[in-house]
Design a protein around this motif. Structure first.
Motif, PDB file in Angstrom:
ATOM      1  N   ARG A   1       0.822  -1.214   0.000  1.00  0.00           N
ATOM      2  CA  ARG A   1       0.000   0.000   0.000  1.00  0.00           C
ATOM      3  C   ARG A   1       0.859   1.268   0.000  1.00  0.00           C
ATOM      4  O   ARG A   1       0.476   2.280  -0.579  1.00  0.00           O
ATOM      5  N   GLN A   2       2.004   1.234   0.684  1.00  0.00           N
ATOM      6  CA  GLN A   2       2.837   2.432   0.716  1.00  0.00           C
ATOM      7  C   GLN A   2       3.312   2.806  -0.679  1.00  0.00           C
ATOM      8  O   GLN A   2       3.333   3.986  -1.042  1.00  0.00           O
ATOM      9  N   PHE A   3       3.686   1.796  -1.481  1.00  0.00           N
ATOM     10  CA  PHE A   3       4.094   2.094  -2.852  1.00  0.00           C
ATOM     11  C   PHE A   3       2.946   2.718  -3.626  1.00  0.00           C
ATOM     12  O   PHE A   3       3.138   3.719  -4.331  1.00  0.00           O
ATOM     13  N   TRP A   4       1.752   2.151  -3.504  1.00  0.00           N
ATOM     14  CA  TRP A   4       0.618   2.692  -4.264  1.00  0.00           C
ATOM     15  C   TRP A   4       0.293   4.115  -3.827  1.00  0.00           C
ATOM     16  O   TRP A   4      -0.069   4.968  -4.655  1.00  0.00           O
ATOM     17  N   HIS A   5       0.418   4.373  -2.535  1.00  0.00           N
ATOM     18  CA  HIS A   5       0.195   5.739  -2.052  1.00  0.00           C
ATOM     19  C   HIS A   5       1.180   6.707  -2.710  1.00  0.00           C
ATOM     20  O   HIS A   5       0.792   7.762  -3.226  1.00  0.00           O
ATOM     21  N   ASP A   6       2.460   6.354  -2.697  1.00  0.00           N
ATOM     22  CA  ASP A   6       3.488   7.217  -3.282  1.00  0.00           C
ATOM     23  C   ASP A   6       3.328   7.314  -4.798  1.00  0.00           C
ATOM     24  O   ASP A   6       3.526   8.380  -5.387  1.00  0.00           O
ATOM     25  N   PHE A   7       2.982   6.215  -5.423  1.00  0.00           N
ATOM     26  CA  PHE A   7       2.759   6.156  -6.868  1.00  0.00           C
ATOM     27  C   PHE A   7       1.688   7.154  -7.287  1.00  0.00           C
ATOM     28  O   PHE A   7       1.891   7.985  -8.182  1.00  0.00           O
ATOM     29  N   HIS A   8       0.540   7.087  -6.631  1.00  0.00           N
ATOM     30  CA  HIS A   8      -0.560   7.968  -7.007  1.00  0.00           C
ATOM     31  C   HIS A   8      -0.270   9.426  -6.634  1.00  0.00           C
ATOM     32  O   HIS A   8      -0.626  10.348  -7.385  1.00  0.00           O
ATOM     33  N   ALA A   9       0.362   9.641  -5.488  1.00  0.00           N
ATOM     34  CA  ALA A   9       0.675  11.014  -5.083  1.00  0.00           C
ATOM     35  C   ALA A   9       1.562  11.689  -6.118  1.00  0.00           C
ATOM     36  O   ALA A   9       1.334  12.854  -6.482  1.00  0.00           O
ATOM     37  N   LYS A  10       2.555  10.975  -6.608  1.00  0.00           N
ATOM     38  CA  LYS A  10       3.468  11.551  -7.595  1.00  0.00           C
ATOM     39  C   LYS A  10       2.771  11.762  -8.936  1.00  0.00           C
ATOM     40  O   LYS A  10       2.898  12.835  -9.557  1.00  0.00           O
ATOM     41  N   LEU A  11       2.034  10.766  -9.406  1.00  0.00           N
ATOM     42  CA  LEU A  11       1.409  10.893 -10.725  1.00  0.00           C
ATOM     43  C   LEU A  11       0.329  11.965 -10.754  1.00  0.00           C
ATOM     44  O   LEU A  11       0.234  12.720 -11.729  1.00  0.00           O
ATOM     45  N   ILE A  12      -0.469  12.052  -9.703  1.00  0.00           N
ATOM     46  CA  ILE A  12      -1.548  13.032  -9.707  1.00  0.00           C
ATOM     47  C   ILE A  12      -0.996  14.451  -9.600  1.00  0.00           C
ATOM     48  O   ILE A  12      -1.595  15.408 -10.105  1.00  0.00           O
TER      49      ILE A  12
END
Length: 648
Positions: A356-367
């Protein structure tokens, strides 16, 4: 010094002369090896560049970390020529094959510069390009419930360029369900008229990354995350497809796979860091689909790791997103694909198998970079047991516990695989229609149930028409509910003509008409060449999509369940459902009947979203059967039929 003779002599002396292999002696021997490798004045060979990921970048984007592949990179000095870009060496691999270089591009101007590597044996350089980012016109628009999505497995849809079918070392054989069949990006582009005429607004294509394996036609076993597979065409073909879609007002969804790579990826035998993967080819966990372990605070670390760290199907190397360099690589790679193609959304493969931490960081950066980009996550373990409680755990917009940490994944929406299960249960497995009603009653578990991507099937499931007891009429009833209920519907290519297909790979048959020679065979792209059954299903789906695409309440409206029993269900779609028609909002009433006899349904409109509605307009069904009074509405719904009424 004759190194080979000297080393051989030392080793021989150690065994014959009785030397003890002490730590000091072993250190001396290691120094001899090192001296022989680099020579008395330094390195014996100059550094070599063979590949850089990402292959290019943009000045307005965050500073990139380059992964450089080559030879003799250990102990090398890196520098940049002809640019205001600066560089920091992050690390190199002990074998000298990999180097991580962080660029500072804040002051850099667009253009090409030279990246140089130098050691005492010489220097090498390679050009690298920073370009200006095109925005905002090229920014992703994002998919939403206003769209009708269409899933294409590229290799099985249409062959637009037969010249790319045969690639060295790859098996091309249309009679082999595990081999490459020749579908490509040009084939998709050549049939956009068909998709647009059907009513599709968004096209999701399976991964286009290079998959240099004989049976990796599906795209989920990448061997290079920065190349379009040669079977599918080129990056120019992909951008041409995206541009054509956008020119038509349509959208593109790319399939991204941060969880794993293919077993033939060069990293498997030579990893950039020792912990690039979870485990190794020789020793690793087998991925388990026990997603409950991820939401259970009492689950053991072992059970969670079996999901998050295991190799999918015991074959696909599992990326270690807890390594910051791996996470940086994967996020950066996704940014690159979106920026290169102007893709509007992403389908995220094997979503629960990544932390989940990766997905959180992934979406934060892309958005931050692409504010309107939307994502849909595959939450599916190959079974029909996917309750909303579990599926909703992965949705963004809510902080959920992942083991011991509360994290929001940032995911726009998961697929609605619970809907997939229930819609098949009620239409072909004789389950009561109340099962669908009970599913809708659990929508409160999702932060945004209206975003859910609903489906009748996909490239990972048996085709609807191959379910025991399936008929075209049952398929059309399922389509009717799919295209009128809340969510973003997706149609798996071929379902709109009633294609059959069993378990993988039989569910991935070639689309009729997409491959040569087709002159003497069926061609479902052309109305005159469809069989009677294909035409009946196609025409009905097209009518349903036309209704959905023309009625805002079916695209953007909330949903209110008003009645259900063993064989029927009734629900209302519209905006501001807490008020009736007096608020000036249209309502759409959907009545579905799965029995084999006509059912007359009478709905009390009092204290519902239909209160004060006095006028009706039939959108689908028998126009003579609908009757509306001041307090109720009734309609005769045909066997395995659907009636859709617009109310004002």
């Amino acid at each position: 010094m004759d190194c080979s003779r000297h080393i051989a002599s030392e080793i021989d002396d150690s065994s014959i002369g009785g030397k003890h292999l002490t730590s000091n002696y072993m250190l001396s021997l290691a120094l001899i090896f090192l001296f022989c490798a680099v020579g008395p004045s330094g390195f014996s060979q100059a550094p070599v560049f063979s590949k850089i990921d990402p292959p290019n970048w943009w000045t307005e984007l965050p500073d990139p970390v380059l992964l450089v592949q080559g030879e003799h990179l250990q102990g090398t000095q890196f520098s940049i020529k002809n640019s205001d870009t600066t560089i920091d060496l992050v690390r190199t691999s002990p074998n000298g094959h990999w180097a991580f270089l962080k660029l500072d591009i804040k002051s850099a101007k667009p253009g090409s510069f030279l990246l140089e590597a130098r050691n005492s044996a010489g220097a090498t350089s390679i050009p690298y390009a920073l370009t200006t980012r095109e925005k905002p016109a090229a920014d992703p628009r994002g998919f939403s419930s206003q769209d009708a999505m269409y899933l294409i497995m590229t290799d099985r849809f249409a062959d637009g360029d037969p010249d790319n079918n045969r690639q060295p070392g790859m098996t091309y054989d249309r009679n082999d369900p595990h081999a490459w069949h020749g579908g490509d990006l040009r084939g998709i582009q050549q049939h956009l008229d068909y998709l647009q005429d059907l009513g599709v607004t968004t096209v999701w294509i399976t991964p286009v990354d290079q998959n240099r394996e004989t049976d990796s036609y599906h795209g989920y076993g990448t061997t290079d995350m920065y190349k379009v597979d040669e079977h599918f065409g080129t990056l120019a073909d992909l951008t041409a497809l995206a541009n054509d879609l956008h020119a038509r007002g349509m959208k593109l969804v790319l399939d991204i796979v941060p969880n794993h790579v293919g077993p033939a990826h060069p990293w498997v035998e030579d990893s950039p860091t020792p912990d690039w993967f979870h485990g190794t080819k020789a020793q690793h966990r087998l991925a388990q689909g026990n997603f409950r372990a991820l939401m259970d605070p009492n689950a053991s670390s072992r059970d969670r790791k079996d999901v998050l760290d295991g190799w999918f199907v015991d074959l696909l190397p599992d990326m270690n997103q807890e390594n910051p360099l791996v996470a940086q690589y994967l996020i950066q790679n996704t940014i690159w694909w979106v920026q290169e193609t102007s893709a509007d959304g992403l389908r995220l493969d094997t979503f629960p198998y990544v932390g989940r931490q990766f997905w959180h960081d992934f979406h934060a950066k892309l958005i931050t970079i692409f504010p309107h980009l939307t994502t849909v996550g595959e939450v599916f373990n190959g079974t029909f047991a996917m309750p909303p409680m579990l599926n909703s755990f992965f949705a963004g917009g809510a902080v959920r516990s992942g083991g011991t940490t509360d994290i929001d994944t940032g995911l726009y929406t998961p697929f609605d695989y619970p809907f997939f299960s229930v819609i098949r249960d009620v239409t072909v497995r004789n389950a009561p229609m109340t099962g669908l009603a009970n599913l809708f009653r659990q929508d409160s578990m999702y932060p945004h149930p209206d975003r859910l991507v609903t489906l009748l099937g996909s490239h990972d499931t048996k085709r609807f028409m191959s379910e025991p007891g399936a008929t075209p009429e049952k398929l059309l009833l399922a389509f009717g509910i799919l295209l009128t209920a809340r969510g973003t519907p997706v149609i798996y290519s071929g379902d709109e003509i009633g294609m059959a297909g069993g378990e993988d790979p039989d569910n991935r048959r070639d689309f009729p008409g997409g491959f040569e020679p087709e002159e003497s065979s069926a061609n479902a792209f052309l109305s005159a060449r469809r069989s009677t059954d294909e035409a009946n299903v196609h025409n009905a789906v097209k009518r349903l999509l036309a209704v959905r695409n023309s009625v805002k309440a079916l695209q953007l409206g909330k949903q209110q369940l008003v009645q259900s029993d063993e064989d029927t269900i009734a629900y209302v779609r519209g905006l501001n459902l807490e008020h009736g028609c007096a608020a000036g909002q249209d309502r759409v009433l959907v009545l579905a009947n799965k029995s084999d006899t006509t059912r007359k349904l009478t709905i009390d409109m009092n204290e519902t979203a239909m209160e004060d509605c006095t006028r009706s307009k039939l959108l689908l069904g028998d126009k003579h059967s609908v009757q509306i009074s001041s307090h109720s509405i009734s309609a005769n719904v045909a066997p395995l039929g659907l009636t859709v009424v617009q109310l004002r």
